[in-house]
Every structure is written in C-alpha cells, then in structure tokens.
Enzyme design. Structure first.
Site, PDB file in Angstrom:
ATOM      1  N   HIS A 108       0.861  -1.182   0.000  1.00 31.80           N
ATOM      2  CA  HIS A 108       0.000   0.000   0.000  1.00 31.80           C
ATOM      3  C   HIS A 108       0.902   1.239   0.000  1.00 31.80           C
ATOM      4  CE1 HIS A 108      -2.616  -2.969   2.113  1.00 31.80           C
ATOM      5  NE2 HIS A 108      -3.619  -2.313   1.555  1.00 31.80           N
ATOM      6  N   ASP A 111       2.231   1.988   3.422  1.00 35.29           N
ATOM      7  CA  ASP A 111       3.164   1.008   3.979  1.00 35.29           C
ATOM      8  C   ASP A 111       4.583   1.460   3.666  1.00 35.29           C
ATOM      9  OD1 ASP A 111       0.942  -0.622   4.459  1.00 35.29           O
ATOM     10  OD2 ASP A 111       1.215  -1.717   2.584  1.00 35.29           O
TER      11      ASP A 111
END
Length: 446
Positions: A108, A111
C-alpha cells in the site's frame, strides 16, 4: 535473484538464503516442497506460483490487537523520523524478500512511505520512497506484483472512500489512488488492487445504497482511465470481502463483484483478487470464490491465507491446509495460470510469534503448502481419472437433445416431449466419496 540484499545494516542476521532441502529435512529454515526450478508440466514452480510477500503485515504490523499493543520490537522502527523509519523498513523488506527467494512483493502507499494530511508532503515522500524501491528492484531483480492505496485506515475514511457521502472525501481518496497508480507504473507493477475496506455501510437508515454504488463505479472508471493514460497495461483487481470493518461491504463475494463489474462495463479491465479468509467469511469456501471468478474469466490474482473456523473475523493466518491449496491450484491450473497475477501472502505471524525467524518459518510453510498443492493438483489433472469422471457426469449434454438444450434450441414443450418419451430418469450417483478418496490418494503419495 542472486545474493541477498543487505542495506546499511543486516536486520535478519544469522539467516541466509533459504534453501530447498526436500521432505526429509528437519531444518525449519528450508523448503520441503517448494523447489523454484522444478518443472511441473511446462512451467517451473516459480512460474506457476509467482509468490509475493506483502509489505503491510510483514513489516508494518507488530502484533497489536484490540486488547493490547504490538509484541514485536522491529529494529527498523528505531530511527527517529518517519522517513528514516520508512527507509530502514525498505532495507529490511528487500533483505527478507531476497533471503526468502520470492520474485515479487506488494504494498500500500502508506506502507512504503509515511502518510501525511498535507497532499504535497504525502506525494513527495511517496515519490522519494518509490525511487528507493526502484533502485533496490534493479539491484536485486525483485518485481512488484501489485500496488494499492490504503483508503480505510485514516479517520477521514470512516464512512468510506469512493462511496463516502461527502464529495471532499471522495476527492481526497482520488489523491491517493492517483499517486499509488503512478508508483505502480514507475515500479513496473503488473496489477493494481482495490480493496474496499470501508466501501459499504454500517446502517441502511442513513445510506442511499444505489447512489453510493454508482459513485463507486464512477470512481473505478476514473481510476482506470487515469491508469491507462499513464501507461498502466496490467489488470485492475477488486478484492471481495463481505463485512468487517463495515457491517456490509459492497464487494461482498466473487458473484457480487462480477455482477457489479458487468453492470458498469468494467469487466474488460478489472478482474478479481480472491483472498481465502474473505471467501470463508462470506460463507463460501476458498475454492468456491476462485471458481466463480474463473468461470467468468475474471480470476486475476490470489491473496494466500486462511481463517480460523472458531473465530468470526479475518485472522489472516498463513496457509497450511493442503485441501485448500490443492483445491485452489486445481482452479488455477484449469484456467491456465495466474499471470500477470500471483500468490501474495496477505498473512501475518501470530501475536505470540516474536522471533525474527518466525517470519521466515511462516512464509516457508505457506510456500511449501502451495507447492505441494500444485504438485497434487497437477497429478490429479494429468495422471488420475478425475477430469474424465467430471466429464462423464455431464455426458448427456454432449450429444442429442441434451446438446440441443445446452445450445438453446429446445423450449419447454420440447423438454416435455422428451420427458414423456423417456419416463422416470434413472438414478445417477454423485460418487462424492470416490472423488474425496481420490484426492486423498494423491495427497498422501510421496
């Protein structure tokens, strides 16, 4: 990939490249069934399985749960600033990827890079980390299976992202999708995923469902158009889940998503990313949701994990049930493979597993489970009577009036005439136990 990537420091000291040692090995840090170069049919195991490690559970999740904080103390979380921690986390991730020997990873946006409410800061930080990731990919041979944007964690998304009743939130979600699409293209990703973590409703009393679904389709259409305009040629993927965190999520299961995509004319660009634990939460088996997607030509990729039958939530455990992996690989092999998709381990080690080696052991077990599932599924399809039995069960539709019915040539009057001339149908056993025994027979072979 050749040698493991080591950045400014080694985060998994004492652990080298994970070797294949075969079923007789007792070494927990070795593969028993996953031999990347072993040919299964016309492809190697690596080409069939296309394993990926997820960034979020493996390097961002420290084991917290609703009842307490995380239990793992990651050395890459020590640096003082968010960007320094993100850079350290990236070094740890690429060290892990290359020591484990997977060809792909998934992430993501937040992340990889720190989130920020200021749009310019968010975009600048993500671009900087994407540049670092590109350098590490070039140095190691690692590839990106898919990218995505986290449109569920920030409080602004408490009522959804693309389906939010506030247009300002929808527009802010577009900022992240735009940036994540650009990151995916820059890193050569083969797919882009949408998981509608809060695309649903908590209560129908305050929800205009049709309007939200129409907005969801408009948002996906805009994302597709932008992705294609910047050179993204891969699959857009939707990942079904029935509920949690919302009471009801719009992408409930494979059937629901397939219908939605076809209704809105998105099925030429979008496919499905099926997660095992999500399928079971919707009341189906993992194999069922895979089969539904595949039957429509829309199975694009897989999030490999499992749930716990005694828990009613998404536990995201590493896959270890060979019946699940055999069933999954039967679907994948019958459709000719997953490329450009793959098998992403959207799974997390248990909160009680706190040693650095536990992350390796968990992935090794998952990879071995799917490697064994691949071997058994291939043998069932090429050496056993399974496919012949399945075909014979429907033989009455392969010729004569049965074939004419299947081709749409018979109406109810024709069917009645056939029934009058043939009397009560003969009883035909489903032979379920024979099929189950055959699977066991091939599963236990060395």
């Amino acid at each position: 990939m050749t040698t493991p990537f080591i950045g400014k420091q080694e985060y998994f000291g004492g652990i080298g490249s994970i070797p294949y040692e075969g079923p007789a090995s007792d070494n927990p840090l070795s593969f028993k069934y996953y031999d990347a170069k072993k040919k299964i049919g016309d492809k190697t195991m690596a080409e069939h399985l296309r394993f990926a490690v997820c960034y979020w559970h493996s390097f961002c999740n420290a084991g917290h749960d609703p009842f307490g904080p995380g239990t793992r103390r990651y050395p890459w979380d020590v640096p003082a600033t968010p960007m320094a921690r993100a850079e350290a986390r990236m070094d740890a991730a690429f060290e892990f990827f290359t020591k484990l020997g997977v060809p792909y990873y998934c992430f993501h946006d937040i992340d990889m890079a720190p989130d920020d409410d200021d749009i310019a800061t968010y975009e600048r930080q993500l671009k900087q980390l994407v540049g670092m990731a590109k350098e590490r990919q070039q140095a190691t041979g690692m590839k990106l299976l898919w990218g995505t944007a986290n449109l569920f964690a920030h409080p602004r998304y408490m009522n959804g992202a693309a389906t939010n009743p506030d247009f300002a939130v929808v527009a802010r979600a577009a900022v992240q999708v735009r940036a994540a699409l650009e990151a995916t293209v820059e890193l050569g990703g083969g797919n882009y995923v949408f998981w509608g973590g809060r695309e649903g409703y908590a209560s129908l009393h305050n929800t205009q469902m049709k309007r939200e679904l129409d907005h969801f389709a408009r948002f996906l259409t805009a994302a597709r158009d932008y992705g294609r305009s910047i050179g993204f040629k891969g699959n857009f993927l939707i990942e079904p889940k029935p509920m949690e965190p919302m009471n009801h999520q719009y992408d409930f299961d494979s059937s629901t998503v397939v219908g939605f995509l076809k209704q809105h004319g998105l099925d030429k660009d979008f496919k499905l990313n099926i997660e095992a634990n999500h399928a079971t939460l919707s009341g189906h088996t993992f194999e069922h949701d895979l089969q539904v997607a595949s039957d429509h030509g829309l199975l694009g990729s897989i999030d490999a994990n499992r749930g716990n039958a005694q828990n009613g939530w998404d536990t995201d455990q590493f896959p270890s049930d060979l019946y699940d992996t055999v069933g999954a690989m039967l679907v994948v092999l019958r459709q000719g493979g997953l490329e450009p998709g793959g098998l992403n381990f959207d799974a997390k080690v248990r909160r009680e597993s706190t040693d650095a080696e536990d992350l390796f052991i968990a992935h090794i077990g998952g990879m071995d489970s799917f490697a064994r599932g691949l071997e058994v599924a291939h043998a069932l399809l090429t050496q056993s009577p399974l496919e012949g039995w399945r075909k014979d069960r429907y033989a009455t539709f392969d010729s004569g009036e049965g074939l004419a019915f299947a081709q749409g040539k018979l109406g109810l009057d024709d069917l009645r005439t056939y029934a009058l001339g043939h009397g009560e149908p003969a009883q035909r056993s489903g032979k379920q136990e024979r099929y189950e025994n055959l699977l066991n027979q091939y599963l236990i072979r060395a």
